[in-house]
Design a protein around this motif. Structure first.
Motif, PDB file in Angstrom:
ATOM      1  N   ALA A  83       0.841  -1.204   0.000  1.00 10.38           N
ATOM      2  CA  ALA A  83       0.000   0.000   0.000  1.00 10.38           C
ATOM      3  C   ALA A  83       0.874   1.251   0.000  1.00 10.38           C
ATOM      4  O   ALA A  83       0.596   2.217  -0.720  1.00 10.38           O
ATOM      5  N   ALA A  84       1.939   1.245   0.804  1.00 14.30           N
ATOM      6  CA  ALA A  84       2.795   2.436   0.905  1.00 14.30           C
ATOM      7  C   ALA A  84       3.417   2.780  -0.451  1.00 14.30           C
ATOM      8  O   ALA A  84       3.448   3.952  -0.853  1.00 14.30           O
ATOM      9  N   ILE A  85       3.905   1.768  -1.161  1.00 13.48           N
ATOM     10  CA  ILE A  85       4.529   2.020  -2.474  1.00 13.48           C
ATOM     11  C   ILE A  85       3.459   2.495  -3.462  1.00 13.48           C
ATOM     12  O   ILE A  85       3.662   3.431  -4.234  1.00 13.48           O
ATOM     13  N   THR A  86       2.303   1.843  -3.408  1.00 15.55           N
ATOM     14  CA  THR A  86       1.195   2.239  -4.286  1.00 15.55           C
ATOM     15  C   THR A  86       0.795   3.687  -4.021  1.00 15.55           C
ATOM     16  O   THR A  86       0.619   4.481  -4.953  1.00 15.55           O
ATOM     17  N   LEU A  87       0.659   4.037  -2.745  1.00 17.22           N
ATOM     18  CA  LEU A  87       0.242   5.400  -2.392  1.00 17.22           C
ATOM     19  C   LEU A  87       1.284   6.421  -2.851  1.00 17.22           C
ATOM     20  O   LEU A  87       0.934   7.513  -3.311  1.00 17.22           O
ATOM     21  N   ALA A  88       2.561   6.057  -2.750  1.00 17.75           N
ATOM     22  CA  ALA A  88       3.612   6.980  -3.212  1.00 17.75           C
ATOM     23  C   ALA A  88       3.458   7.226  -4.712  1.00 17.75           C
ATOM     24  O   ALA A  88       3.544   8.369  -5.184  1.00 17.75           O
ATOM     25  N   LEU A  89       3.220   6.156  -5.462  1.00 19.10           N
ATOM     26  CA  LEU A  89       3.075   6.295  -6.922  1.00 19.10           C
ATOM     27  C   LEU A  89       1.803   7.067  -7.262  1.00 19.10           C
ATOM     28  O   LEU A  89       1.815   7.954  -8.118  1.00 19.10           O
ATOM     29  N   LEU A  90       0.710   6.750  -6.568  1.00 24.01           N
ATOM     30  CA  LEU A  90      -0.538   7.481  -6.820  1.00 24.01           C
ATOM     31  C   LEU A  90      -0.359   8.962  -6.482  1.00 24.01           C
ATOM     32  O   LEU A  90      -0.861   9.842  -7.189  1.00 24.01           O
ATOM     33  N   GLY A  91       0.389   9.209  -5.412  1.00 22.70           N
ATOM     34  CA  GLY A  91       0.600  10.584  -4.972  1.00 22.70           C
ATOM     35  C   GLY A  91       1.370  11.411  -5.984  1.00 22.70           C
ATOM     36  O   GLY A  91       1.310  12.639  -5.972  1.00 22.70           O
ATOM     37  N   VAL A 124      11.157   2.717  -9.109  1.00 22.39           N
ATOM     38  CA  VAL A 124      11.087   2.257  -7.712  1.00 22.39           C
ATOM     39  C   VAL A 124      12.371   1.476  -7.446  1.00 22.39           C
ATOM     40  O   VAL A 124      12.583   0.401  -8.009  1.00 22.39           O
ATOM     41  N   VAL A 125      13.233   2.038  -6.620  1.00 22.29           N
ATOM     42  CA  VAL A 125      14.472   1.349  -6.228  1.00 22.29           C
ATOM     43  C   VAL A 125      14.146   0.482  -5.018  1.00 22.29           C
ATOM     44  O   VAL A 125      13.411   0.917  -4.128  1.00 22.29           O
ATOM     45  N   VAL A 126      14.704  -0.714  -4.985  1.00 20.29           N
ATOM     46  CA  VAL A 126      14.400  -1.636  -3.876  1.00 20.29           C
ATOM     47  C   VAL A 126      15.691  -1.986  -3.132  1.00 20.29           C
ATOM     48  O   VAL A 126      16.678  -2.364  -3.765  1.00 20.29           O
ATOM     49  N   HIS A 127      15.657  -1.893  -1.821  1.00 20.24           N
ATOM     50  CA  HIS A 127      16.841  -2.240  -1.016  1.00 20.24           C
ATOM     51  C   HIS A 127      16.701  -3.698  -0.587  1.00 20.24           C
ATOM     52  O   HIS A 127      16.472  -4.012   0.588  1.00 20.24           O
ATOM     53  N   GLY A 150      15.654  13.401 -15.368  1.00 15.32           N
ATOM     54  CA  GLY A 150      14.336  13.911 -14.966  1.00 15.32           C
ATOM     55  C   GLY A 150      13.352  12.830 -14.566  1.00 15.32           C
ATOM     56  O   GLY A 150      12.141  12.981 -14.762  1.00 15.32           O
ATOM     57  N   VAL A 151      13.861  11.743 -14.000  1.00 18.65           N
ATOM     58  CA  VAL A 151      12.974  10.638 -13.592  1.00 18.65           C
ATOM     59  C   VAL A 151      12.844  10.629 -12.064  1.00 18.65           C
ATOM     60  O   VAL A 151      13.848  10.513 -11.366  1.00 18.65           O
ATOM     61  N   PRO A 152      11.636  10.753 -11.524  1.00 20.21           N
ATOM     62  CA  PRO A 152      11.487  10.721 -10.062  1.00 20.21           C
ATOM     63  C   PRO A 152      11.766   9.335  -9.482  1.00 20.21           C
ATOM     64  O   PRO A 152      11.458   8.317 -10.101  1.00 20.21           O
ATOM     65  N   VAL A 153      12.347   9.337  -8.277  1.00 20.57           N
ATOM     66  CA  VAL A 153      12.730   8.083  -7.611  1.00 20.57           C
ATOM     67  C   VAL A 153      11.837   7.849  -6.399  1.00 20.57           C
ATOM     68  O   VAL A 153      11.659   8.725  -5.555  1.00 20.57           O
ATOM     69  N   ILE A 154      11.285   6.655  -6.340  1.00 16.91           N
ATOM     70  CA  ILE A 154      10.563   6.176  -5.153  1.00 16.91           C
ATOM     71  C   ILE A 154      11.394   5.023  -4.592  1.00 16.91           C
ATOM     72  O   ILE A 154      12.018   4.286  -5.350  1.00 16.91           O
ATOM     73  N   GLU A 155      11.402   4.879  -3.277  1.00 16.42           N
ATOM     74  CA  GLU A 155      12.145   3.754  -2.695  1.00 16.42           C
ATOM     75  C   GLU A 155      11.194   2.721  -2.099  1.00 16.42           C
ATOM     76  O   GLU A 155      10.287   3.081  -1.326  1.00 16.42           O
ATOM     77  N   ASP A 156      11.411   1.492  -2.466  1.00 14.82           N
ATOM     78  CA  ASP A 156      10.805   0.371  -1.757  1.00 14.82           C
ATOM     79  C   ASP A 156      11.823   0.006  -0.680  1.00 14.82           C
ATOM     80  O   ASP A 156      12.771  -0.752  -0.926  1.00 14.82           O
ATOM     81  N   TRP A 201      15.818   8.844   0.567  1.00 10.71           N
ATOM     82  CA  TRP A 201      16.647   9.371  -0.523  1.00 10.71           C
ATOM     83  C   TRP A 201      15.797   9.866  -1.688  1.00 10.71           C
ATOM     84  O   TRP A 201      16.149  10.820  -2.373  1.00 10.71           O
ATOM     85  N   GLY A 202      14.715   9.179  -1.948  1.00 11.46           N
ATOM     86  CA  GLY A 202      13.906   9.504  -3.119  1.00 11.46           C
ATOM     87  C   GLY A 202      12.786  10.473  -2.777  1.00 11.46           C
ATOM     88  O   GLY A 202      12.765  11.065  -1.690  1.00 11.46           O
ATOM     89  N   ARG A 203      11.835  10.623  -3.701  1.00 15.14           N
ATOM     90  CA  ARG A 203      10.708  11.530  -3.430  1.00 15.14           C
ATOM     91  C   ARG A 203       9.796  10.988  -2.353  1.00 15.14           C
ATOM     92  O   ARG A 203       9.136  11.736  -1.656  1.00 15.14           O
ATOM     93  N   ALA A 204       9.760   9.686  -2.246  1.00 14.48           N
ATOM     94  CA  ALA A 204       8.997   9.050  -1.162  1.00 14.48           C
ATOM     95  C   ALA A 204       9.567   7.662  -0.922  1.00 14.48           C
ATOM     96  O   ALA A 204      10.170   7.063  -1.824  1.00 14.48           O
TER      97      ALA A 204
END
Ligand SMILES: Cc1ncc(COP(=O)(O)O)c(C=O)c1O
Length: 420
Positions: free
Chosen positions: A87-95, A153-156, A175-181, A198-201
């Protein structure tokens, strides 16, 4: 400290196993829980107020307090507790308000939840090859980002923080936004900065196997006010409840512009999570102690390659992944089976007899039913996964448990490789 003798016939070939107790694992009931945590959950149950948006002032709710705690621990402007890591990753992308069917890159080595979250957000996953440490291959990442994706979506994965300075610089350039899983690395730090900031969310999970364990649950961190506000609405803050997350001003968006997907966290979980945060530093130290002990002693074992962190200490330590370079998936599976016979909870990621959803060719929902064709599209990651063995390292491991793992690897690997 002397370790038990590493020689001897592996249990898989009829010898005596290194240990007889089950290897501690969350799905066998291994938890990091104190009396204080139990009391916190019970107190929330006794209050009979389970919905996070009830009549109480925001900072008197467990969820509000947990979010405040997260912001101060991670140093972010905003935190939103929610129902899961997915849900958190989904919400970040939806946001981020990506266009429908936007292309979103993610590593080919991740848990199936990452591409699933991308799909749940209405986007199309694009896989990126991984290098020998099963972190993103920066050259392939450049190609994928240059070919045009809307986000990454970068994953650790398995606790190892990826090379965020290089990835963020590259993504910024293009110009590509980064989200972290950051689900697998809750609490790990790179260059003084926590994974997930590190990323936008950043998306995190509080499912049973994670550094904060509330059974199920998750949270999102960001400094982006609008992204946060949209995520709050999508998570299920309706009829003006969004405003509670902005006590010092008006929300920057109109909540009625967005649908609500009910991904809220409840008060009982939040009470547990908030309490668990008191001992999070102890838990992180225990993971680190176990991991360092095991990794130090396995570093020089002939024939295996431990995953290397991008910088000293840039890992959580809740799992040990090593490769056996040059062997095929069947032999890696034999090695993992031999370790299990010694009493160690090992899995070969690419075990042909397994359906491990950390290998991309098992994601039929994304790559289709032809696993061989899927492997051929990402051959580098496929080869490294074929060689990889994954062992969970509970925070509750004793030094004796760690030593038994070390002994088992030293017992099994030479035998397995002498037959190659
Ligand atoms: C890399 C990764 N991402 C996302 C998730 C999903 O988390 P959850 O089970 O809380 O949805 C997991 C679960 O373990 C994971 O390993």
């Amino acid at each position: 400290m002397t370790l038990p003798a590493p020689t001897g016939v592996p249990a898989a070939l009829g010898g005596r196993p290194v240990r007889s107790e089950p290897w501690p694992a969350y799905d066998l009931g291994d938890v990091w829980l104190s009396r204080q945590d139990e009391e916190a959950a019970l107190e929330a149950i006794r209050q009979r107020l389970y919905f996070r948006y009830d009549y109480r002032p925001f900072d008197k709710t467990y969820t509000g307090r947990f979010e405040k705690r997260l912001k101060s621990y991670f140093g972010t402007e905003y935190a939103l507790a929610c129902s899961s890591g997915t849900a958190a990753i989904t919400l970040a992308l939806l946001g981020m308000q990506l266009p429908r069917d936007a292309k979103v890159a993610c590593p080919a080595f991740t848990f199936a939840a990452t591409p699933s979250a991308i799909q749940l957000a209405g986007c199309a996953p694009v896989l990126v090859e991984c290098q020998e440490d099963l972190r993103l291959d920066l050259e392939n990442l450049r190609q994928v980002l240059s070919a045009g994706v809307d986000a990454i979506v970068v994953v650790h994965m398995r606790g190892l923080i990826d090379d965020m300075p290089s990835i963020c610089a590259l993504a910024d350039d293009l110009g590509v936004p980064v989200i972290e899983d950051a689900v697998p690395a809750l609490g790990a730090v790179l260059n003084g900065r926590p994974a997930g900031t590190w990323g936008r969310a950043g998306g995190f999970s509080t499912q049973s196997d994670k550094s904060l364990n509330t059974g199920e649950g998750g949270f999102l961190l960001t400094n982006d006010e609008e992204l946060f506000a949209r995520a709050v609405v999508y998570s299920g803050a309706y009829e003006g409840r969004l405003a509670r997350h902005f006590p010092n001003g008006r929300p920057p968006i109109n909540d009625l512009d967005h649908p609500i997907f009910s991904m809220r966290m409840d008060e009982i979980r939040a009470a547990l999570a908030e309490s668990l945060m008191d001992r999070l530093p102890d838990r992180l130290a225990a993971h680190r102690r176990n991991y360092d002990h095991v990794a130090d002693r396995l570093a020089d074992v002939d024939g295996i390659a431990l995953r290397r962190p991008v910088a000293p200490g840039a890992y959580l330590g809740e799992a040990l992944v090593f490769r056996v370079p040059g062997v095929d998936a069947e032999r890696t599976a034999w090695i993992a089976g031999a370790l299990r016979a010694e009493g160690i909870g090992a899995r070969a990621l690419a075990d042909p007899a397994d359906r491990n959803v950390r290998v991309f060719w098992n994601w039929r929902f994304l790559v289709g039913p032809d696993a061989r064709a899927a492997r051929a599209r990402y051959p580098q990651t496929a080869t490294y996964l074929d060689e990889a063995i994954d062992i969970p390292l509970s925070a509750n491991l004793t030094q004796a448990d760690c030593d038994q793992l070390i002994t088992a690897v030293n017992k099994v690997i030479p035998v397995a490789l002498s037959a190659v």
